[in-house]
Design a protein around this motif. Structure first.
Motif, mmCIF file in Angstrom:
data_model
loop_
_atom_site.group_PDB
_atom_site.id
_atom_site.type_symbol
_atom_site.label_atom_id
_atom_site.label_comp_id
_atom_site.label_asym_id
_atom_site.label_seq_id
_atom_site.Cartn_x
_atom_site.Cartn_y
_atom_site.Cartn_z
ATOM 1 N N GLU A 119 0.207 -27.410 -9.714
ATOM 2 C CA GLU A 119 1.376 -27.396 -10.739
ATOM 3 C C GLU A 119 1.690 -25.836 -11.146
ATOM 4 O O GLU A 119 2.659 -25.372 -11.151
ATOM 5 N N ASP A 120 0.485 -24.960 -11.277
ATOM 6 C CA ASP A 120 0.566 -23.672 -11.819
ATOM 7 C C ASP A 120 0.162 -22.639 -10.635
ATOM 8 O O ASP A 120 -0.875 -22.294 -10.265
ATOM 9 N N VAL A 121 1.178 -22.131 -9.942
ATOM 10 C CA VAL A 121 1.099 -21.112 -8.774
ATOM 11 C C VAL A 121 1.734 -19.899 -9.286
ATOM 12 O O VAL A 121 3.219 -20.011 -9.428
ATOM 13 N N ARG A 122 1.200 -18.818 -9.618
ATOM 14 C CA ARG A 122 1.797 -17.693 -9.822
ATOM 15 C C ARG A 122 1.960 -16.718 -8.653
ATOM 16 O O ARG A 122 1.064 -16.490 -7.914
ATOM 17 N N ILE A 123 2.982 -15.848 -8.630
ATOM 18 C CA ILE A 123 3.223 -14.773 -7.386
ATOM 19 C C ILE A 123 3.254 -13.408 -8.348
ATOM 20 O O ILE A 123 3.516 -13.225 -9.118
ATOM 21 N N VAL A 124 2.189 -12.488 -7.688
ATOM 22 C CA VAL A 124 2.094 -11.266 -8.095
ATOM 23 C C VAL A 124 2.356 -10.102 -6.820
ATOM 24 O O VAL A 124 1.500 -10.248 -5.631
ATOM 25 N N LEU A 125 3.217 -9.402 -7.071
ATOM 26 C CA LEU A 125 3.547 -8.249 -5.951
ATOM 27 C C LEU A 125 3.537 -6.998 -6.545
ATOM 28 O O LEU A 125 4.231 -6.513 -7.692
ATOM 29 N N GLU A 126 2.649 -6.016 -6.162
ATOM 30 C CA GLU A 126 2.318 -4.840 -6.861
ATOM 31 C C GLU A 126 2.395 -3.943 -5.711
ATOM 32 O O GLU A 126 2.381 -3.907 -4.409
ATOM 33 N N TYR A 127 2.402 -2.609 -6.345
ATOM 34 C CA TYR A 127 2.356 -1.355 -5.379
ATOM 35 C C TYR A 127 1.054 -0.488 -5.810
ATOM 36 O O TYR A 127 0.814 -0.708 -6.814
ATOM 37 N N GLY A 128 0.479 -0.027 -4.763
ATOM 38 C CA GLY A 128 -0.708 0.626 -5.186
ATOM 39 C C GLY A 128 -1.853 0.493 -3.890
ATOM 40 O O GLY A 128 -1.329 0.076 -2.971
ATOM 41 N N SER A 129 -2.952 0.838 -4.324
ATOM 42 C CA SER A 129 -4.098 0.438 -3.411
ATOM 43 C C SER A 129 -4.587 -0.809 -3.386
ATOM 44 O O SER A 129 -5.230 -1.438 -4.502
ATOM 45 N N ASP A 152 0.924 -1.195 0.019
ATOM 46 C CA ASP A 152 -0.066 -0.013 -0.196
ATOM 47 C C ASP A 152 0.806 1.235 0.056
ATOM 48 O O ASP A 152 1.409 1.634 1.126
ATOM 49 N N THR A 153 0.864 1.980 -1.149
ATOM 50 C CA THR A 153 1.778 3.071 -1.307
ATOM 51 C C THR A 153 1.367 4.280 -0.507
ATOM 52 O O THR A 153 2.049 5.246 -0.098
ATOM 53 N N ARG A 154 0.246 4.273 -0.072
ATOM 54 C CA ARG A 154 -0.488 5.326 0.794
ATOM 55 C C ARG A 154 0.300 5.336 2.265
ATOM 56 O O ARG A 154 0.416 6.243 2.750
ATOM 57 N N ALA A 155 0.696 4.144 2.767
ATOM 58 C CA ALA A 155 1.237 4.159 3.791
ATOM 59 C C ALA A 155 2.597 4.948 3.997
ATOM 60 O O ALA A 155 3.077 5.358 5.092
ATOM 61 N N GLY A 191 13.721 5.195 0.738
ATOM 62 C CA GLY A 191 13.605 3.941 -0.377
ATOM 63 C C GLY A 191 13.740 2.606 0.391
ATOM 64 O O GLY A 191 13.064 1.467 0.012
ATOM 65 N N SER A 192 14.450 2.690 1.294
ATOM 66 C CA SER A 192 14.745 1.265 2.188
ATOM 67 C C SER A 192 13.562 0.723 2.873
ATOM 68 O O SER A 192 13.502 -0.462 2.895
ATOM 69 N N ILE A 193 12.579 1.520 3.015
ATOM 70 C CA ILE A 193 11.596 1.038 3.796
ATOM 71 C C ILE A 193 10.479 0.122 2.712
ATOM 72 O O ILE A 193 10.108 -0.930 3.056
ATOM 73 N N ALA A 194 10.374 0.724 1.625
ATOM 74 C CA ALA A 194 9.578 -0.043 0.538
ATOM 75 C C ALA A 194 10.479 -1.221 0.096
ATOM 76 O O ALA A 194 10.095 -2.257 -0.061
ATOM 77 N N ASP A 195 11.805 -1.128 0.179
ATOM 78 C CA ASP A 195 12.721 -2.423 -0.332
ATOM 79 C C ASP A 195 12.567 -3.501 0.594
ATOM 80 O O ASP A 195 12.244 -4.599 0.319
ATOM 81 N N ASN A 196 12.395 -2.988 2.082
ATOM 82 C CA ASN A 196 12.374 -4.015 3.057
ATOM 83 C C ASN A 196 10.702 -4.698 2.862
ATOM 84 O O ASN A 196 10.708 -5.851 3.044
ATOM 85 N N ALA A 197 9.797 -3.685 2.855
ATOM 86 C CA ALA A 197 8.479 -4.292 2.537
ATOM 87 C C ALA A 197 8.403 -5.238 1.399
ATOM 88 O O ALA A 197 7.698 -6.276 1.396
#
Length: 152
Positions: free
Chosen positions: A82-92, A43-46, A55-61
């Motif tokens: 067999e098919d597991v995907r990972i999605v890591l996003e920034y935003g709301s 959550d970028t609002r945080a 920037g290290s705060i966001a990197d740690n998260a």
């Protein structure tokens, strides 16, 4: 013909409720032979409250979220998916989980824990679950119980 889900999104936020949703999502994905999409939205609002944003705060998260997602993926693979995907996003988180990730990943079922980590945000902004229920264009399942269908 019975409904079969092809792509299931589960939101991971580190809460006990999200873990319950994840474990049930693994079982649903196995029964449907579906893709399981594990998503975490930072959550970028945080970070807007920090006047001197480091920037290290966001990197740690990001690192922490990636490690958690990989642990969940390992569990799902060990359970037979067999098919597991990972999605890591920034935003709301609300918008990403309700709209953007489902569209990008062709999701037809979103599974969420009944509540997440942030009680203050639920009071002032409204819960992610509530927003997703109202805005998603696919089916949404709110998980309240464990694999034995018991509240814990």
């Amino acid at each position: 013909m019975l409904q079969e889900y092809k792509s299931i999104l589960v939101a991971i936020d580190g809460s006990t409720q999200a873990e319950k949703a994840f474990k049930k999502a693994v079982e649903v994905a196995k029964r449907n032979n579906a893709v399981l999409v594990l998503a975490h939205v930072i959550d970028t609002r945080a970070y807007q409250s920090f006047s001197t944003f480091d920037g290290s705060i966001a990197d740690n998260a990001r690192v922490e979220a990636k490690n958690t997602l990989n642990e969940y993926k390992d569990y799902a693979v060990k359970e037979g998916l067999e098919d597991v995907r990972i999605v890591l996003e920034y935003g709301s988180p609300k918008v990403m989980i309700a709209k953007q990730i489902p569209e990008a990943e062709h999701v037809d079922l979103i599974m969420l824990g009944a509540t997440g980590l942030n009680a203050v945000e639920r009071i002032f902004v409204g819960s992610v679950s509530e927003y997703v229920i109202r805005q998603a264009k696919c089916d949404v399942m709110i998980v309240r119980t464990d694999l034995d269908n018991k509240l814990s």
